[in-house]
Design a protein around this motif. Structure first.
Motif, short mmCIF file in Angstrom:
data_model
loop_
_atom_site.label_atom_id
_atom_site.label_comp_id
_atom_site.label_asym_id
_atom_site.label_seq_id
_atom_site.Cartn_x
_atom_site.Cartn_y
_atom_site.Cartn_z
N ALA A 156 55.88 48.70 29.11
CA ALA A 156 55.01 49.79 28.56
C ALA A 156 53.64 50.22 28.71
N VAL A 157 53.49 48.51 27.28
CA VAL A 157 52.14 48.75 27.01
C VAL A 157 51.21 47.95 27.80
N ALA A 158 51.73 47.05 28.77
CA ALA A 158 51.25 46.04 29.32
C ALA A 158 50.17 46.87 31.01
N LEU A 159 51.44 47.73 31.46
CA LEU A 159 51.26 48.65 32.63
C LEU A 159 49.98 49.71 32.34
N LYS A 160 50.11 50.28 31.11
CA LYS A 160 49.28 51.17 30.27
C LYS A 160 48.13 50.35 30.48
N ALA A 161 48.11 49.48 30.25
CA ALA A 161 46.51 49.16 29.42
C ALA A 161 45.78 47.97 30.80
N VAL A 162 46.79 47.88 31.80
CA VAL A 162 45.89 47.38 32.95
C VAL A 162 44.54 48.38 33.58
N GLY A 163 44.24 49.59 33.67
CA GLY A 163 43.42 49.91 33.78
C GLY A 163 41.73 49.94 32.95
N PRO A 164 42.48 50.07 31.56
CA PRO A 164 41.04 50.12 30.72
C PRO A 164 40.81 48.34 30.16
N VAL A 165 41.54 47.50 30.52
CA VAL A 165 41.07 46.00 30.45
C VAL A 165 40.53 45.69 31.18
N THR A 166 41.19 46.07 32.73
CA THR A 166 40.28 45.09 33.89
C THR A 166 38.57 45.39 33.62
N ARG A 167 38.33 47.19 33.79
CA ARG A 167 37.56 47.76 34.00
C ARG A 167 36.22 46.95 32.72
N LEU A 168 37.12 46.29 31.52
CA LEU A 168 36.56 45.74 30.46
C LEU A 168 36.08 44.90 30.57
N MET A 169 37.06 43.71 31.50
CA MET A 169 36.48 42.09 32.09
C MET A 169 35.82 41.86 32.42
N ARG A 170 35.48 40.63 32.46
CA ARG A 170 34.20 40.00 33.65
C ARG A 170 34.53 39.49 34.67
N PRO A 171 33.92 39.83 35.70
CA PRO A 171 34.53 39.67 37.55
C PRO A 171 35.60 38.20 37.31
N ASP A 172 34.56 37.88 36.69
CA ASP A 172 34.90 35.91 36.84
C ASP A 172 36.63 35.37 35.42
N ALA A 173 36.59 36.78 34.81
CA ALA A 173 37.94 36.61 33.77
C ALA A 173 39.29 35.91 34.20
N VAL B 37 59.77 40.94 33.60
CA VAL B 37 59.16 41.52 34.65
C VAL B 37 58.57 41.59 35.09
N LYS B 38 58.27 41.01 36.70
CA LYS B 38 57.06 40.54 37.60
C LYS B 38 56.60 42.17 38.33
N ALA B 39 57.47 43.14 38.76
CA ALA B 39 57.16 43.78 40.45
C ALA B 39 56.28 44.90 39.99
N GLY B 40 56.58 44.94 38.81
CA GLY B 40 55.33 46.54 37.79
C GLY B 40 54.12 46.53 37.90
N MET B 41 54.13 44.79 37.09
CA MET B 41 52.44 44.60 37.16
C MET B 41 51.74 44.33 38.25
N ALA B 42 52.07 43.45 39.46
CA ALA B 42 51.95 43.19 41.03
C ALA B 42 51.78 44.75 41.15
N GLU B 43 52.64 45.57 41.18
CA GLU B 43 52.03 47.03 41.64
C GLU B 43 50.61 47.39 41.04
N GLU B 44 50.90 47.75 39.84
CA GLU B 44 49.79 48.43 38.90
C GLU B 44 48.25 47.43 39.67
N LEU B 45 48.24 46.31 39.81
CA LEU B 45 47.32 45.41 39.87
C LEU B 45 46.87 46.04 40.95
N ALA B 46 48.11 45.84 42.06
CA ALA B 46 47.10 46.12 43.07
C ALA B 46 46.46 47.85 43.79
#
Length: 317
Positions: A75-92, A100-109
């Protein structure tokens, strides 16, 4: 060198996150551990922060990082995807250690389709060490960072096993959720039988001693972790139903007149007609295929170890 000059490990005070933080540091990466509630003894060595709402210090660390590893609850990881990826460098590289991996794949997509990402699931207790052990690996988006991290895992002695998100979740429902359900159910059944544990251990053949050892290992772990595996995997309920169906089918096989009874189910809760225990054994031998003799040999060695003997050990009990 690790290939990652700077790393951020979120949840690095936990067992899995701590293992990766230590390995990355040993590989030469400047690694920042982030945790929202670290143990008191670790507060001086990590950044206390909420990954789902990064403040200025954490935001700056994420913007500099070559690798961000999320070793937190789903639950924490999925909620963090948005704020974290907005701050990360494009090449990081973004990585996670979710079970469980399906939820993360959907969130990233949905929210970060361009981010380079790999999901890792160490299929062992971190205290056991990575050498020689499998690491289930789900690559959502390939890139040089993914390749560098998988090379590091191999250098650390781990064995990356690539799976799709769906393959991962269905497989771990069997290897983790089903396995844990079998072991804990075995313990609950023993407790219901009311047999003295000292009498059991004094008289038990190797298969029973092995199950007792597995039960003891599970009981040394965290009920919260085992419960989370059962609750979070979308296929875990199917695995438990299959176990319940199989136990009922086994009971019918051994109690039916003339050796007839319902066969073991085909996975959807149904039965395929009447067959005896001999036929059920043959069906299971076919299921194991060429792996049967390999695991028979391994069991032979295990029994020699658990009884600390050099003889042929038990075969039929």
């Amino acid at each position: 060198m690790s290939g990652f000059g700077r790393s951020v490990v979120v949840g690095g005070s936990g067992a899995v996150g701590g293992m990766f933080a230590g390995l990355l540091r040993d590989a030469g990466s400047r690694t920042l551990v982030v945790d929202i509630a670290p143990p008191p003894e670790e507060r001086g060595t990590c950044l206390v922060a909420d990954i789902t709402a990064p403040g200025p210090e954490l935001s700056a660390a994420l913007a500099r990082a070559d690798l961000v590893l999320l070793a937190v609850h789903e639950a924490v990881a999925l909620k963090a995807v948005g704020p974290v990826t907005r701050l990360m460098r494009p090449d990081a590289l973004l990585a996670d250690t979710l079970s469980v991996k399906a939820g993360m794949a959907e969130e990233l997509a949905a929210h970060a389709p361009g981010i380079e990402h790999v999901g890792l699931n160490p299929m062992f207790a971190p205290a056991a060490g990575m050498a020689g052990r499998p690491v289930a690996t789900v690559v959502t988006r390939e890139g040089p960072g993914v390749a560098a991290l998988l090379r590091l895992i191999e250098r650390w002695g781990g064995r990356p096993v690539r799976l799709t998100p769906e393959e991962h979740d269905r497989t771990t429902a069997a290897t983790q959720a089903l396995t844990h359900a079998v072991i804990v159910s075995f313990g609950l059944a023993l407790a219901r039988l009311g047999v003295d544990i000292r009498t059991l251990t004094a008289t038990a053949p190797p298969p029973h001693l092995t199950l007792l050892a597995l039960l003891a290992r599970v009981l040394g772990g965290s009920p919260e972790v085992y419960g989370e595996i059962q609750r979070s995997n979308p296929h875990a309920a199917d695995a438990r139903r299959a176990l319940a169906d199989a136990l009922r089918a086994f009971a019918s096989l051994v109690t039916a007149d003339d050796g007839d009874g319902d066969a073991l189910g085909d996975g959807d809760g149904g039965h395929e007609g009447a067959e005896g225990l001999d036929a059920a054994f043959e069906r299971l031998r076919r299921f194991m295929g060429p792996e049967l003799t390999t695991y028979q040999r391994q069991c032979h060695e295990l029994f020699r170890t658990i009884h600390r003997t050099n003889d042929g050990g038990e075969t039929d009990r």
